[in-house]
Design a protein around this motif. Structure first.
Motif, mmCIF file in Angstrom:
data_model
loop_
_atom_site.group_PDB
_atom_site.id
_atom_site.type_symbol
_atom_site.label_atom_id
_atom_site.label_comp_id
_atom_site.label_asym_id
_atom_site.label_seq_id
_atom_site.Cartn_x
_atom_site.Cartn_y
_atom_site.Cartn_z
ATOM 1 N N LEU A 142 -14.602 40.551 41.134
ATOM 2 C CA LEU A 142 -13.681 40.296 42.243
ATOM 3 C C LEU A 142 -14.275 39.254 43.172
ATOM 4 C CD1 LEU A 142 -12.772 43.986 42.876
ATOM 5 C CD2 LEU A 142 -11.179 42.237 42.144
ATOM 6 N N ALA A 172 -5.602 45.764 46.398
ATOM 7 C CA ALA A 172 -5.954 45.115 45.144
ATOM 8 C C ALA A 172 -5.859 43.615 45.313
ATOM 9 C CB ALA A 172 -5.023 45.575 44.023
ATOM 10 N N THR A 173 -6.684 42.878 44.566
ATOM 11 C CA THR A 173 -6.645 41.433 44.655
ATOM 12 C C THR A 173 -5.479 40.896 43.865
ATOM 13 O OG1 THR A 173 -8.094 41.249 42.763
ATOM 14 C CG2 THR A 173 -9.124 41.255 44.933
ATOM 15 N N ALA A 219 -6.524 49.741 42.318
ATOM 16 C CA ALA A 219 -7.584 48.754 42.081
ATOM 17 C C ALA A 219 -7.978 48.730 40.613
ATOM 18 C CB ALA A 219 -8.796 49.076 42.951
ATOM 19 N N LEU A 225 -15.609 52.901 43.133
ATOM 20 C CA LEU A 225 -14.577 51.983 42.658
ATOM 21 C C LEU A 225 -14.013 51.149 43.797
ATOM 22 C CD1 LEU A 225 -12.744 50.882 40.470
ATOM 23 C CD2 LEU A 225 -11.244 52.858 40.786
ATOM 24 N N ARG A 263 -16.423 48.433 44.847
ATOM 25 C CA ARG A 263 -16.405 47.314 43.908
ATOM 26 C C ARG A 263 -15.161 46.451 44.096
ATOM 27 N NH1 ARG A 263 -18.206 51.214 40.180
ATOM 28 N NH2 ARG A 263 -16.155 51.346 39.178
ATOM 29 N N SER A 264 -14.013 47.088 44.317
ATOM 30 C CA SER A 264 -12.769 46.332 44.385
ATOM 31 C C SER A 264 -12.570 45.638 45.722
ATOM 32 C CB SER A 264 -11.581 47.254 44.098
ATOM 33 O OG SER A 264 -11.446 48.240 45.105
ATOM 34 N N GLN A 265 -13.030 46.259 46.820
ATOM 35 C CA GLN A 265 -12.772 45.701 48.140
ATOM 36 C C GLN A 265 -13.950 44.931 48.722
ATOM 37 O OE1 GLN A 265 -9.621 45.932 49.331
ATOM 38 N NE2 GLN A 265 -9.289 46.911 47.366
ATOM 39 N N ALA A 305 -7.543 45.513 38.167
ATOM 40 C CA ALA A 305 -8.670 44.952 37.421
ATOM 41 C C ALA A 305 -8.348 44.878 35.930
ATOM 42 C CB ALA A 305 -9.919 45.792 37.660
#
Length: 436
Positions: free
Chosen positions: A46, A55-56, A416, A293, A296-298, A420
């Motif tokens: 990310l 989420a991106t 997220a 999680l 990692r995602s944010q 991913a």
């Protein structure tokens, strides 16, 4: 305005730093999908943040690195921007490559010469962020869209041009940002107006833009967009497009230092070198896997990649674990039957207490907030709860943290993970298409 729309990609992009002997190994583990990902920088996963904190979205930036610590060629080719205000001097990378590497069990031991060099680098870093302010970069897409004809009879006479020339986008001003430079686009056309050889959804129907914003003070702000253009007959048109937001997370940037120096900068700021520092704390009742999680995602690009020398968290996790694991014994009011003795209104049981095993993981996150501020977070993660201690040199930033963590939930973690997976699938499909 109904036909010409500017679409916010809902993310900010930035150049990711690297450097230090330990960085390639961390990147390789992340690329291979090994480990939990907590405590190491998830480079390929990310590389930017979503404005909605869930989420991106949008295109990903390649994690391929050049010899100077940045993927300059790929970044400039992709965005048309050199990203120089996100970079650090090349000699810092050379120094980082000679620095002792921390192991998984203990931080690196520094010699007196290493400590002197480190002190000089940190002093130069503080001078750099004061004299060379960084900008945030927001990607947009300007697209000429087909819409239903206006229902207003008063506008039935108006024929919208299918080819637009000399477009100029200007932006409203804000006291919190340096005035945004206008963007000029030579040409854009409606779909199907220039022959069948054009790419569907590409030029000239669509233009990708990278908007640079330089904060004066890091305050989330909305901007208005005005547009002016000519048609093929020389007529001039004026109008407004939708507003867009520079959100709190859009201002998150990596620290402009090689990764080898991140633990030392974090320790220095956390233990007192940050001027006018202020603290806050957040308690999250979420399972360990969910928190990992979401980190990692944010916050993946901002995780300090090796251990930091800090005092242990003093929160009583053992009591939390005991209450989480406790079950009413047989014979109690909650367990059926009545086998307990009462003493002073409290029921006492003589069965042996099970030993509670407490395993607390510590993750440090360091975010640079332009023009010159830092936001530090230390996550102490147990099986069922997490303590987040937050330190910053701008107290106003703390007012945004409740909203930031409000979105941290089981649903956000699932979203997220799904995002991913979709990003990986899209990358695989794109690679397969290019190979074909």
């Amino acid at each position: 305005r109904r036909k010409l729309g500017i679409m916010d990609r809902q993310c900010a992009v930035f150049v990711l730093p690297t450097g230090g002997a330990g960085a390639p190994a961390a990147a390789a583990r992340a690329a291979a999908g090994e480990g939990s990902g907590v405590g190491s920088l998830q480079l390929p996963a990310l590389p930017k943040l979503a404005a909605d904190a869930v989420a991106t979205e949008g295109d990903e930036v390649s994690a391929t690195r050049g010899g100077d610590g940045f993927d300059d060629n790929d970044w400039e080719l992709r965005w048309g921007d050199c990203g120089d205000d996100h970079q650090f001097p090349g000699e810092w990378l050379e120094l980082a490559s000679r620095f002792p590497v921390a192991s998984d069990d203990s931080p690196a031991e520094l010699s007196a010469e290493d400590r002197e060099q480190l002190s000089l680098v940190l002093q130069e870093y503080r001078r750099l962020v004061q004299t060379s302010p960084a900008s945030i970069r927001l990607p947009f897409v300007l697209k000429y869209e087909s819409v239903l004809r206006s229902t207003s009879e008063a506008l039935d006479w108006l024929e919208c041009p299918r080819q637009l020339f000399s477009l100029e986008l200007t932006f409203s001003s804000s006291e919190h940002f340096v005035p945004i430079e206008p963007i000029r686009i030579p040409y854009i056309a409606a779909g199907g107006s220039v022959g069948s050889g054009q790419r569907a959804g590409g030029f000239p129907c669509m233009n990708k833009l990278l908007l640079k914003l330089q904060p004066i003070s890091p305050v989330p702000t909305s901007f208005g967009v005005n547009i002016a253009f000519n048609d093929c007959a020389g007529h001039m048109y004026f109008g407004q497009l939708d507003t867009f937001n520079a959100a709190f997370q859009d201002m998150f940037l990596p620290v402009r230092l090689p990764l080898a120096f991140w633990p030392h900068l974090f320790e220095s700021l956390w233990t007192g070198s940050m001027p006018q520092s202020c603290w806050s704390v957040k308690v999250m009742d979420l399972e360990r896997e969910v928190v990992q999680l979401l980190i990692r995602s944010q916050l993946g690009p901002f995780v300090v990649p090796s251990e930091v020398r800090l005092e242990e968290e003093d929160f009583d996790f053992e009591q939390e674990e005991w209450f989480a694991c406790w079950r009413p014994p047989p014979g109690s009011a909650g367990g059926g039957g009545g086998g307990g003795d009462f003493l002073g209104g409290a029921e006492v049981f003589e069965d042996d207490e099970e030993e509670v095993v407490v395993r607390v993981e510590t993750v440090c996150v360091m975010v640079f907030i332009p023009p010159s501020y830092h936001l530090l977070m230390r996550f102490a993660i147990s099986s069922h709860s997490t303590i987040v201690r937050i330190l910053t040199d701008r107290f106003q930033l703390l007012s945004y943290m409740d909203a930031f963590f409000l979105a941290w939930s089981h649903e956000a973690a699932e979203a997220a993970a799904a995002a991913a997976a979709q990003a990986v699938a899209a990358a695989v499909a794109e690679a397969a298409a290019e190979a074909a």
